[in-house]
Scaffold this motif. Structure first.
Motif, short mmCIF file in Angstrom:
data_model
loop_
_atom_site.label_atom_id
_atom_site.label_comp_id
_atom_site.label_asym_id
_atom_site.label_seq_id
_atom_site.Cartn_x
_atom_site.Cartn_y
_atom_site.Cartn_z
N TYR A 75 0.86 -1.19 0.00
CA TYR A 75 0.00 0.00 0.00
C TYR A 75 0.89 1.24 0.00
O TYR A 75 1.80 1.35 0.83
N ILE B 238 -3.45 5.26 -2.58
CA ILE B 238 -4.41 6.34 -2.40
C ILE B 238 -3.85 7.62 -2.99
O ILE B 238 -2.64 7.87 -2.94
N LEU C 49 -7.41 3.85 -5.03
CA LEU C 49 -8.45 4.18 -4.05
C LEU C 49 -8.37 5.69 -3.79
O LEU C 49 -7.48 6.16 -3.08
N GLN C 50 -9.28 6.42 -4.39
CA GLN C 50 -9.19 7.88 -4.34
C GLN C 50 -9.57 8.41 -2.96
O GLN C 50 -10.48 7.89 -2.30
N GLY C 51 -8.85 9.44 -2.52
CA GLY C 51 -9.17 10.03 -1.23
C GLY C 51 -8.09 10.94 -0.71
O GLY C 51 -7.03 11.09 -1.32
N HIS D 72 -11.32 7.67 6.30
CA HIS D 72 -11.31 7.23 4.91
C HIS D 72 -9.99 6.55 4.56
O HIS D 72 -9.97 5.55 3.83
N LYS E 125 -10.15 3.15 5.82
CA LYS E 125 -11.09 2.38 5.01
C LYS E 125 -10.45 1.89 3.72
O LYS E 125 -10.63 0.73 3.32
N THR E 126 -9.66 2.75 3.07
CA THR E 126 -9.01 2.32 1.82
C THR E 126 -7.97 1.24 2.10
O THR E 126 -7.78 0.33 1.28
N GLN F 156 -9.84 -1.86 2.35
CA GLN F 156 -10.23 -2.31 1.02
C GLN F 156 -9.06 -3.02 0.33
O GLN F 156 -9.25 -4.03 -0.36
#
Length: 256
Positions: free
Chosen positions: A16, A42, A65-67, A74, A77-78, A81
């Motif tokens: 990540y 992200i 995962l946009q944010g 958030h 959360k990503t 995911q």
């Protein structure tokens, strides 16, 4: 992108990356894809074009995962995911940052808090979630981007250098705390890497010449130089290395 070395243990790893769709972050995402890793990242801006390019080039796409990393709920959360898509994260690269320039007398309380939210707070909470997943996996490597700017005592962006000093301290403490879980935590402090942003904003000929004069090695840093260091820290090649601040700057500052 050239692949300087193959790290066989990174094939299939769940990775990540924060800010993994542009600049150095995009180079890091591609570097892991080239090793056969499963990468999620992200970013605030739409990275669909980059994702398509990576899939065409490497045969598998990163998970975008946009944010906003300052939205802690958030962000976590990503990361969850990514866990569902690729399995527990075992390599976390906290790369996203904002080195906005500012004068001391222009800094407001809101601006200070915003800079710390991007450059330090988000790192801590990303580490918190990564540690949870890595404890489940039984191992992991966290790589927190710092900068030589605080070691040099760089002027004109104190909120940024303060956060980078904090990142190094945080990494050392977390290395001690998470070591029993076989989770390594290191900081990586790049020098002046000539991304497009740097070329557009600050890399005028005089500034480039002055900085190169400070370096022992007389070549400007490129994103690949940082990617190679990240892959090393992520891999079991560095399995007994933790709690360190690894400098990649061509020899501007010294550590130890």
């Amino acid at each position: 992108m050239d692949k300087s070395a193959t790290f066989h243990d990174l094939k299939g790893a769940s990775v990540y990356v924060t800010g993994g769709g542009s600049g150095i972050g995009a180079a890091i995402t591609e570097g892991f894809l080239a090793q056969g890793a499963k990468v999620a990242f992200i970013g605030r801006s739409d990275a669909s074009k980059f994702v398509a390019e990576m899939e065409m080039k490497h045969g598998h796409a990163p998970l975008f995962l946009q944010g906003d990393i300052t939205d802690t709920a958030h962000l976590k959360k990503t990361m969850q995911q990514a866990e569902k898509a690729h399995g527990p994260i075992t390599v976390q690269v906290n790369n996203a940052a904002n080195d906005d320039r500012h004068a001391l007398d222009k800094v407001t309380e809101d601006y200070w808090d915003w800079m710390q939210a991007i450059n330090l707070k988000s790192y801590f909470f990303a580490c918190q979630e990564a540690a949870r997943q890595m404890q489940k996996a039984g191992h992991g490597s966290i790589i927190n981007f710092s900068s030589i700017s605080y070691i040099m005592g760089g002027a004109g962006y104190t909120a940024y250098t303060t956060a980078n000093a904090g990142i190094t301290g945080m990494s050392r403490s977390l290395a001690r705390e998470l070591g029993p879980d076989k989770i390594r935590v290191n900081a990586l402090a790049p020098g002046w890497v000539l991304t497009q942003k740097q070329l557009d904003k600050w890399a005028d000929p005089d500034a480039l010449a002055a900085h190169l004069d400070r370096q022992c090695l007389k070549d400007h840093l490129a994103p690949q130089d940082i990617v190679d260091a990240v892959l090393f820290l992520a891999s079991n090649t560095s399995r007994m290395m933790t709690g360190q601040c690894m400098v990649v700057d061509g020899g501007v500052v010294v550590t130890g």
